[in-house]
Design a protein around this motif. Structure first.
Motif, PDB file in Angstrom:
ATOM      1  N   THR A   1     113.275  60.609  83.695  1.00 24.11           N
ATOM      2  CA  THR A   1     114.278  61.509  83.142  1.00 24.11           C
ATOM      3  C   THR A   1     115.314  60.790  82.285  1.00 24.11           C
ATOM      4  OG1 THR A   1     115.606  61.371  85.142  1.00 24.11           O
ATOM      5  CG2 THR A   1     114.045  63.191  84.995  1.00 24.11           C
ATOM      6  N   THR A   2     115.325  59.476  82.297  1.00 21.12           N
ATOM      7  CA  THR A   2     116.286  58.759  81.468  1.00 21.12           C
ATOM      8  C   THR A   2     115.639  58.151  80.235  1.00 21.12           C
ATOM      9  OG1 THR A   2     116.035  56.764  82.789  1.00 21.12           O
ATOM     10  CG2 THR A   2     117.835  58.242  83.386  1.00 21.12           C
ATOM     11  N   SER A   3     114.346  58.329  80.069  1.00 23.22           N
ATOM     12  CA  SER A   3     113.664  57.814  78.891  1.00 23.22           C
ATOM     13  C   SER A   3     113.768  58.822  77.756  1.00 23.22           C
ATOM     14  CB  SER A   3     112.189  57.557  79.215  1.00 23.22           C
ATOM     15  OG  SER A   3     111.494  57.226  78.031  1.00 23.22           O
ATOM     16  N   LEU A   4     114.047  58.331  76.585  1.00 27.77           N
ATOM     17  CA  LEU A   4     114.143  59.205  75.408  1.00 27.77           C
ATOM     18  C   LEU A   4     112.843  59.239  74.615  1.00 27.77           C
ATOM     19  CD1 LEU A   4     117.742  58.253  74.270  1.00 27.77           C
ATOM     20  CD2 LEU A   4     116.998  60.341  75.420  1.00 27.77           C
ATOM     21  N   ASP A   5     111.790  58.620  75.127  1.00 26.41           N
ATOM     22  CA  ASP A   5     110.507  58.602  74.428  1.00 26.41           C
ATOM     23  C   ASP A   5     109.999  60.012  74.139  1.00 26.41           C
ATOM     24  OD1 ASP A   5     110.603  55.865  74.560  1.00 26.41           O
ATOM     25  OD2 ASP A   5     109.187  55.716  76.239  1.00 26.41           O
ATOM     26  N   GLY A   6     110.169  60.922  75.097  1.00 21.97           N
ATOM     27  CA  GLY A   6     109.712  62.297  74.914  1.00 21.97           C
ATOM     28  C   GLY A   6     110.457  63.015  73.803  1.00 21.97           C
ATOM     29  N   ILE A   7     111.732  62.744  73.659  1.00 21.18           N
ATOM     30  CA  ILE A   7     112.532  63.372  72.601  1.00 21.18           C
ATOM     31  C   ILE A   7     112.058  62.879  71.232  1.00 21.18           C
ATOM     32  CG2 ILE A   7     114.842  63.564  71.609  1.00 21.18           C
ATOM     33  CD1 ILE A   7     114.430  65.215  74.151  1.00 21.18           C
ATOM     34  N   TYR A   8     111.834  61.569  71.135  1.00 21.07           N
ATOM     35  CA  TYR A   8     111.337  61.031  69.863  1.00 21.07           C
ATOM     36  C   TYR A   8     109.945  61.572  69.547  1.00 21.07           C
ATOM     37  CZ  TYR A   8     115.285  57.864  69.397  1.00 21.07           C
ATOM     38  OH  TYR A   8     116.542  57.352  69.246  1.00 21.07           O
ATOM     39  N   ALA A   9     109.106  61.764  70.572  1.00 19.00           N
ATOM     40  CA  ALA A   9     107.782  62.352  70.367  1.00 19.00           C
ATOM     41  C   ALA A   9     107.901  63.805  69.914  1.00 19.00           C
ATOM     42  CB  ALA A   9     106.954  62.245  71.644  1.00 19.00           C
ATOM     43  N   LEU A  10     108.880  64.520  70.472  1.00 26.00           N
ATOM     44  CA  LEU A  10     109.118  65.906  70.067  1.00 26.00           C
ATOM     45  C   LEU A  10     109.509  65.990  68.599  1.00 26.00           C
ATOM     46  CD1 LEU A  10     109.454  68.885  70.935  1.00 26.00           C
ATOM     47  CD2 LEU A  10     111.828  68.322  71.527  1.00 26.00           C
ATOM     48  N   VAL A  11     110.392  65.114  68.164  1.00 28.54           N
ATOM     49  CA  VAL A  11     110.792  65.082  66.746  1.00 28.54           C
ATOM     50  C   VAL A  11     109.565  64.788  65.881  1.00 28.54           C
ATOM     51  CG1 VAL A  11     112.191  63.891  65.007  1.00 28.54           C
ATOM     52  CG2 VAL A  11     113.162  64.401  67.241  1.00 28.54           C
ATOM     53  N   GLN A  12     108.754  63.846  66.306  1.00 30.19           N
ATOM     54  CA  GLN A  12     107.556  63.477  65.535  1.00 30.19           C
ATOM     55  C   GLN A  12     106.601  64.667  65.399  1.00 30.19           C
ATOM     56  OE1 GLN A  12     106.958  60.507  63.948  1.00 30.19           O
ATOM     57  NE2 GLN A  12     105.213  61.566  63.091  1.00 30.19           N
ATOM     58  N   ARG A  13     106.472  65.457  66.467  1.00 32.30           N
ATOM     59  CA  ARG A  13     105.577  66.624  66.417  1.00 32.30           C
ATOM     60  C   ARG A  13     106.153  67.765  65.597  1.00 32.30           C
ATOM     61  NH1 ARG A  13     105.286  65.585  71.868  1.00 32.30           N
ATOM     62  NH2 ARG A  13     106.573  67.394  72.359  1.00 32.30           N
ATOM     63  N   GLN A  14     107.452  68.033  65.776  1.00 30.38           N
ATOM     64  CA  GLN A  14     108.055  69.212  65.152  1.00 30.38           C
ATOM     65  C   GLN A  14     108.465  69.009  63.693  1.00 30.38           C
ATOM     66  OE1 GLN A  14     108.397  72.302  66.660  1.00 30.38           O
ATOM     67  NE2 GLN A  14     107.101  71.374  68.217  1.00 30.38           N
ATOM     68  N   ILE A  15     109.033  67.864  63.400  1.00 31.23           N
ATOM     69  CA  ILE A  15     109.501  67.596  62.031  1.00 31.23           C
ATOM     70  C   ILE A  15     109.158  66.148  61.645  1.00 31.23           C
ATOM     71  CG2 ILE A  15     111.302  69.341  61.703  1.00 31.23           C
ATOM     72  CD1 ILE A  15     113.314  67.434  62.912  1.00 31.23           C
ATOM     73  N   PRO A  16     107.872  65.861  61.501  1.00 27.92           N
ATOM     74  CA  PRO A  16     107.442  64.478  61.255  1.00 27.92           C
ATOM     75  C   PRO A  16     108.047  63.861  59.996  1.00 27.92           C
ATOM     76  CG  PRO A  16     105.627  66.004  60.898  1.00 27.92           C
ATOM     77  CD  PRO A  16     106.757  66.788  61.488  1.00 27.92           C
ATOM     78  N   GLN A  17     108.350  64.668  58.999  1.00 25.71           N
ATOM     79  CA  GLN A  17     108.916  64.141  57.764  1.00 25.71           C
ATOM     80  C   GLN A  17     110.343  63.609  57.963  1.00 25.71           C
ATOM     81  OE1 GLN A  17     108.149  67.290  58.452  1.00 25.71           O
ATOM     82  NE2 GLN A  17     109.618  68.716  57.563  1.00 25.71           N
ATOM     83  N   HIS A  18     110.981  63.986  59.067  1.00 27.67           N
ATOM     84  CA  HIS A  18     112.346  63.535  59.352  1.00 27.67           C
ATOM     85  C   HIS A  18     112.429  62.698  60.632  1.00 27.67           C
ATOM     86  CE1 HIS A  18     113.936  66.012  56.157  1.00 27.67           C
ATOM     87  NE2 HIS A  18     113.243  67.031  56.621  1.00 27.67           N
ATOM     88  N   ALA A  19     111.297  62.240  61.130  1.00 25.39           N
ATOM     89  CA  ALA A  19     111.260  61.528  62.413  1.00 25.39           C
ATOM     90  C   ALA A  19     112.150  60.284  62.419  1.00 25.39           C
ATOM     91  CB  ALA A  19     109.830  61.155  62.768  1.00 25.39           C
ATOM     92  N   ASN A  20     112.260  59.622  61.302  1.00 27.31           N
ATOM     93  CA  ASN A  20     113.073  58.407  61.239  1.00 27.31           C
ATOM     94  C   ASN A  20     114.543  58.684  60.942  1.00 27.31           C
ATOM     95  OD1 ASN A  20     110.880  56.735  61.770  1.00 27.31           O
ATOM     96  ND2 ASN A  20     110.295  56.723  59.615  1.00 27.31           N
ATOM     97  N   SER A  21     114.907  59.953  60.817  1.00 26.56           N
ATOM     98  CA  SER A  21     116.291  60.312  60.497  1.00 26.56           C
ATOM     99  C   SER A  21     117.152  60.562  61.726  1.00 26.56           C
ATOM    100  CB  SER A  21     116.308  61.585  59.634  1.00 26.56           C
ATOM    101  OG  SER A  21     115.620  61.366  58.437  1.00 26.56           O
ATOM    102  N   PHE A  22     116.536  60.623  62.921  1.00 28.37           N
ATOM    103  CA  PHE A  22     117.263  60.944  64.141  1.00 28.37           C
ATOM    104  C   PHE A  22     117.415  59.728  65.039  1.00 28.37           C
ATOM    105  CE2 PHE A  22     115.921  65.069  62.756  1.00 28.37           C
ATOM    106  CZ  PHE A  22     116.948  65.914  63.153  1.00 28.37           C
ATOM    107  N   THR A  23     118.598  59.597  65.621  1.00 27.96           N
ATOM    108  CA  THR A  23     118.866  58.576  66.625  1.00 27.96           C
ATOM    109  C   THR A  23     119.449  59.279  67.842  1.00 27.96           C
ATOM    110  OG1 THR A  23     119.375  56.961  64.910  1.00 27.96           O
ATOM    111  CG2 THR A  23     120.108  56.453  67.137  1.00 27.96           C
ATOM    112  N   PHE A  24     118.859  59.059  69.003  1.00 27.30           N
ATOM    113  CA  PHE A  24     119.327  59.653  70.250  1.00 27.30           C
ATOM    114  C   PHE A  24     119.841  58.549  71.156  1.00 27.30           C
ATOM    115  CE2 PHE A  24     116.101  62.458  68.572  1.00 27.30           C
ATOM    116  CZ  PHE A  24     116.677  63.708  68.705  1.00 27.30           C
ATOM    117  N   SER A  25     120.906  58.832  71.884  1.00 24.43           N
ATOM    118  CA  SER A  25     121.411  57.872  72.864  1.00 24.43           C
ATOM    119  C   SER A  25     122.008  58.621  74.048  1.00 24.43           C
ATOM    120  CB  SER A  25     122.440  56.937  72.240  1.00 24.43           C
ATOM    121  OG  SER A  25     123.521  57.660  71.717  1.00 24.43           O
TER     122      SER A  25
END
Length: 78
Positions: free
Chosen positions: A19-43
């Motif tokens: 529950t503390t890993s952000l890997d799933g959130i980054y995977a979600l961004v990659q699936r939903q808006i792959p063209q902007h995947a490198n534009s998001f930073t989560f912390s």
């Protein structure tokens, strides 16, 4: 009995780690808006409530600071 307690303790540790890993959130961004995947930073940040803060990052992307992984997902869809 000892084995049950060990399994419960191990399971709790694994659940907390998941529950503390952000890997799933980054995977979600990659699936939903792959063209902007490198534009998001989560912390993850400390906080008492389930909340997030969205701001522009210095690199021109979007920064989402959140107290939980669930809050990060809500921040993404905001």
């Amino acid at each position: 009995m000892r084995l049950s307690l060990l399994l419960l303790a191990t399971g709790a540790s694994l659940a907390h780690a998941a529950t503390t890993s952000l890997d799933g959130i980054y995977a979600l961004v990659q699936r939903q808006i792959p063209q902007h995947a490198n534009s998001f930073t989560f912390s993850l940040i400390d906080g008492d409530s389930d909340s997030f803060v969205i701001s522009d990052s210095s690199e021109g992307g979007v920064s989402v600071q959140c107290t939980t992984v669930s809050a990060c997902a809500r921040g993404l869809y905001t």
